[in-house]
Each structure stands twice: as C-alpha cells, then as structure tokens.
Design a protein around this motif. Structure first.
Motif, PDB file in Angstrom:
ATOM      1  N   TYR A 127      30.831  42.425  52.745  1.00 48.21           N
ATOM      2  CA  TYR A 127      31.927  43.259  52.259  1.00 48.21           C
ATOM      3  C   TYR A 127      32.315  44.231  53.362  1.00 48.21           C
ATOM      4  CZ  TYR A 127      30.379  41.633  47.662  1.00 48.21           C
ATOM      5  OH  TYR A 127      30.014  40.855  46.585  1.00 48.21           O
ATOM      6  N   GLN A 128      33.632  44.340  53.618  1.00 50.37           N
ATOM      7  CA  GLN A 128      34.058  45.233  54.688  1.00 50.37           C
ATOM      8  C   GLN A 128      35.035  46.310  54.216  1.00 50.37           C
ATOM      9  OE1 GLN A 128      36.245  43.215  57.775  1.00 50.37           O
ATOM     10  NE2 GLN A 128      37.109  41.727  56.361  1.00 50.37           N
ATOM     11  N   GLY A 129      35.291  46.393  52.944  1.00 52.34           N
ATOM     12  CA  GLY A 129      36.179  47.429  52.438  1.00 52.34           C
ATOM     13  C   GLY A 129      36.342  47.293  50.951  1.00 52.34           C
ATOM     14  N   SER A 130      37.162  48.171  50.358  1.00 52.69           N
ATOM     15  CA  SER A 130      37.303  48.199  48.903  1.00 52.69           C
ATOM     16  C   SER A 130      38.451  47.334  48.400  1.00 52.69           C
ATOM     17  CB  SER A 130      37.522  49.640  48.430  1.00 52.69           C
ATOM     18  OG  SER A 130      38.746  50.146  48.926  1.00 52.69           O
ATOM     19  N   THR A 131      39.089  46.556  49.292  1.00 50.23           N
ATOM     20  CA  THR A 131      40.248  45.761  48.898  1.00 50.23           C
ATOM     21  C   THR A 131      39.944  44.833  47.731  1.00 50.23           C
ATOM     22  OG1 THR A 131      41.024  45.797  51.174  1.00 50.23           O
ATOM     23  CG2 THR A 131      42.020  44.169  49.721  1.00 50.23           C
ATOM     24  N   ASP A 132      38.771  44.228  47.758  1.00 51.52           N
ATOM     25  CA  ASP A 132      38.426  43.244  46.747  1.00 51.52           C
ATOM     26  C   ASP A 132      37.531  43.809  45.649  1.00 51.52           C
ATOM     27  OD1 ASP A 132      39.892  41.274  48.005  1.00 51.52           O
ATOM     28  OD2 ASP A 132      38.234  40.713  49.308  1.00 51.52           O
ATOM     29  N   PHE A 133      37.539  45.130  45.490  1.00 54.34           N
ATOM     30  CA  PHE A 133      36.771  45.733  44.420  1.00 54.34           C
ATOM     31  C   PHE A 133      37.477  45.469  43.097  1.00 54.34           C
ATOM     32  CE2 PHE A 133      34.130  49.323  46.549  1.00 54.34           C
ATOM     33  CZ  PHE A 133      33.542  48.375  47.363  1.00 54.34           C
ATOM     34  N   GLY A 134      36.783  44.751  42.202  1.00 54.26           N
ATOM     35  CA  GLY A 134      37.313  44.527  40.876  1.00 54.26           C
ATOM     36  C   GLY A 134      36.644  45.479  39.911  1.00 54.26           C
ATOM     37  N   TRP A 135      36.449  45.036  38.658  1.00 49.06           N
ATOM     38  CA  TRP A 135      35.772  45.900  37.704  1.00 49.06           C
ATOM     39  C   TRP A 135      34.267  45.811  37.915  1.00 49.06           C
ATOM     40  CZ3 TRP A 135      37.153  49.792  34.747  1.00 49.06           C
ATOM     41  CH2 TRP A 135      36.191  50.332  33.908  1.00 49.06           C
ATOM     42  N   LEU A 136      33.697  46.900  38.408  1.00 51.93           N
ATOM     43  CA  LEU A 136      32.266  47.066  38.641  1.00 51.93           C
ATOM     44  C   LEU A 136      31.749  46.265  39.829  1.00 51.93           C
ATOM     45  CD1 LEU A 136      29.935  48.731  37.599  1.00 51.93           C
ATOM     46  CD2 LEU A 136      29.205  46.783  36.270  1.00 51.93           C
ATOM     47  N   PHE A 137      31.884  44.947  39.813  1.00 51.35           N
ATOM     48  CA  PHE A 137      31.359  44.152  40.914  1.00 51.35           C
ATOM     49  C   PHE A 137      32.497  43.715  41.833  1.00 51.35           C
ATOM     50  CE2 PHE A 137      28.202  42.841  37.493  1.00 51.35           C
ATOM     51  CZ  PHE A 137      27.263  43.786  37.889  1.00 51.35           C
TER      52      PHE A 137
END
Length: 415
Positions: free
Chosen positions: A264-274
């Motif tokens: 993981y290199q950033g919050s771009t792909d942050f969904g709900w919780l995971f």
C-alpha cells in the motif's frame, strides 16, 4: 467493439448505450468552481467525482451545497439518476439517493423505462470500467467525453431479463450498504463517546455524573496550554504508539499480478475499514502488521484504515499500534487529530504532508488507566461488530464481482 460479446449471449441485441436512455453532461459554468458565492448558505446538494467513486450503489451523503446562485449555473438531477465520472476517477458510477447537482466532470444517465434501467446501466459500466480506463490511460490528463460514452456498444438482453440481473446483483449491494450503515453508526457512537470523555472531559465521575459539567477539578497543563482533569497527564503520540513510517520498495518494484507481499502506498484505495489490494512487491521494505492503523501522511493527511494482513507500506503511509494494547483508543485519537488537520486545511493552512517529527510530537491529554480501560472495553465490542460486517462485505463484494461478468456475458442464466 462490443464489450460483452460471447457465444452465450449471441441472441441478445447489440445496441449503442445511447439507445437505452439519455446521457447529459453535468453543469458547473461559473469559474472559479470553489467561489464562495456559489455555496454561502447553500441548500442544494452537490456531488463530486470522489463521492461517486466512494459510493457503493447509491450516493447517500454530500459535503457541499449550492445556494440559489450556485444552482442557477448548474442543474438539479432527480433521484436515481446514474452518475458517470468522465474525469479524474474515470467511469466510476453510482445512483443518486436524492436530488443533487453535479459538475461537468460527471455525466448523468436517465433510462428509457421501456429499454433499460439506471441500476442495470450501473452494472454495465462496472463491467466495462477497466476497459474504459485502459482506453483513456496515457493521455495528458486521463478523461473521456460524452460522445465516447454514447457510442459504446453492448450486447443487451430484454428489459425483463435485465431486471432479473439487477435483482441478483443489487441484493448483494444492498446488503453491503446496510452493513456499511451499521458500521458507520457504530463508529459514530465510538467517536461521540471519545469526544464526550476525552475532548469535553465529561466522562463519568465517581458518582456516574459528567466530570467537568459536574464541577470536577481541572488544572492548567502548560504543555497543552489548556486545562485538563486533575489526574490526567500530557503525552506525545510517540509515547503511546509504535509508529512505522512507510518507505517504498527498492527500485519501485510493484506489480498487480499478486507476486510477493501486499503493498500500500497511499489512501487512494482505502475503502470501508480495509483497503483495496491493488499492488504487490517482491522487495518489501517497511512493514505493517495485521491490525495496525494505516495513516496517510500525505494529502489527504490523516485518512485512516486498518491493515487486514501483514503488508508493505510506502512513503505515503505510516503504521501505528498502541504500546499498551489500547488500539481502540488510539484509533479515535487519530480520528481526533484528523479533525484538527481538516480544520487547518479549511482555515487555509494546507497540509501536503506531515513529517515523522511532527507525527511523533503530536500531543494529547492522556486519561487515567481505569478510564482508558473502560473506554477500550466499549470500543472493542464496537470494533468486533465492525470487523465482522467488514469481512462479510469483502465476501459479498467478491461474490458480486465473480457473478457480474458471467451474468453480463450470458454465461450464467437467470430463471
């Protein structure tokens, strides 16, 4: 090109998507788009491309509202309009949960009820999203236009069969949405309790009454430059949390083929919780452990997630866990700091990133051990329920994504 042509659906009609309804580009004529004149005392909801991407099936929240002047240079779209992004987050789709405005980076689709429906078209675009994104990739600024959308060709079953496909897929999406709503309520309850106890200092005193409001003794803390409850102390984040700053793997050796360690290199792909797994690396450097808080240290600073497995983290992230096992408390400490970052941004102090030194030196009012344990007991139960529903959602999403291409190609039939 016909996106879903197969031997299983050769009896379906081939149609350009424009035959199924009306595509219209959103409106945002005024410049600059963030002019306060558009928003002061606004009451007309405005949805942006990021909110379309973040939604599951329906968009049910918004962050901005146009006023009458803002509305006059835009348009209000009816509930159930399908939003299709054509810039930034390309080909992301979601349905309006209530009437909203949207800018010209979004196209609205309203179905001809004799030919199709907005939910069916949502699943059509979900099916072909990757192909659209690949076709747009490499331009100076990745984007598509309304002419591109209306010219797309697809094998389309009869309307009653479309409805059967929608019934299966939307049942999964609605369960996902219900789980997300419950999780959001649980998180709100935990955050509200944190604010009452650790920000307003109205935790239960020895008599069960709110401490500060009932006259509990407060003392001035020179480090925090404010009064805190008598038995409390001040601590830095580095005193209560183990902090690992991310570092990208050597040689930028990333892949999407599942080779090596999740990266993981950033919050771009942050969904709900995971977070959503997109990349892997065969040369991991800095690692986060399963259950660690993943914190974005670059814009948007303060976005958070939970690592659902051991993973490698890049420069845009930090991993945190509590030194005494109070991860529930730590999670809402970071939620509190996120509010501070957001407030500074709104005041004009833009946070492009936060340094290791700044992160380590963040200060907070630290409660007594007994109160901390009491809060953690409550939040642990909330988190357990959130985790269970989040894991269920992962399974539901996996099932939906497995069914989607087979339903759209006719490989699986619906009775």
């Amino acid at each position: 090109m016909i996106f879903n042509s197969s031997k299983y659906n050769n009896k379906w009609n081939t149609k350009p998507l424009t035959d199924l309804g009306k595509f219209q580009r959103g409106k945002s004529r005024h410049r600059p788009r963030n002019d306060p004149q558009l928003f002061d005392n606004g009451t007309y909801p405005l949805v942006q491309t990021g909110e379309v991407k973040a939604a599951n099936l329906y968009i049910r929240s918004h962050d901005a509202c146009y006023n009458e002047f803002g509305l006059s240079q835009s348009a209000l779209w009816p509930k159930n309009t399908l939003c299709i992004t054509i810039a930034a987050n390309i080909a992301e789709t979601a349905l309006l949960g209530y009437p909203m405005c949207f800018p010209d980076s979004v196209v609205g689709f309203n179905a001809d009820p004799e030919e199709s429906s907005e939910p069916f078209m949502h699943y059509v675009f979900t099916y072909i999203r990757k192909a659209i994104q690949n076709s747009a990739s490499g331009s100076i600024q990745d984007n598509i236009n309304i002419e591109y959308l209306t010219g797309l060709r697809f094998k389309i079953p009869l309307k009653d069969y479309q409805d059967k496909i929608v019934a299966i897929l939307s049942a999964l999406d609605k369960k996902i949405e219900i789980n997300n709503r419950i999780n959001a309520e649980l998180e709100t309850m935990a955050k509200t309790l944190y604010d009452y106890w650790f920000v307003q200092f109205d935790f239960p005193d020895a008599n069960g009454k709110p401490y500060k409001s009932s006259g509990g003794k407060m003392v001035y803390n020179p480090t925090l430059k404010r009064e805190i409850p008598e038995e409390w102390s001040d601590k830095t984040l580095s005193q209560i949390a183990n902090i690992t700053m991310g570092q990208s793997p050597e040689g930028s050796s990333y892949n999407e083929e599942g080779v090596g360690t999740i990266f993981y290199q950033g919050s771009t792909d942050f969904g709900w919780l995971f977070p959503s797994t997109r990349q892997y690396t065969a040369a991991p450097s800095r690692m986060a452990k399963k259950g660690d808080i993943l914190l974005s240290v670059r814009a948007p600073v303060g976005d958070m997630n939970i690592a659902n497995t051991d993973c490698c983290i890049g420069r845009g992230l930090a991993a945190l866990n509590s030194k005494i096992g109070s991860d529930g408390f730590l999670f809402y400490v970071m939620k509190y700091f996120k509010q501070i970052f957001n407030r500074r941004n709104s005041e004009g102090t833009t946070f492009g990133s936060i340094t290791k030194s700044d992160l380590h030196s963040l200060t907070l009012a630290y409660p007594t051990a007994g109160l901390l344990n009491k809060y953690d007991d409550v939040v642990t139960n909330y988190n357990k329920m959130i985790f269970e529903r989040s894991l269920e959602n992962r399974e539901l999403i996996s099932l939906r994504d497995w069914l989607l291409p087979m339903l759209m190609s006719g490989q699986v039939t619906v009775k």
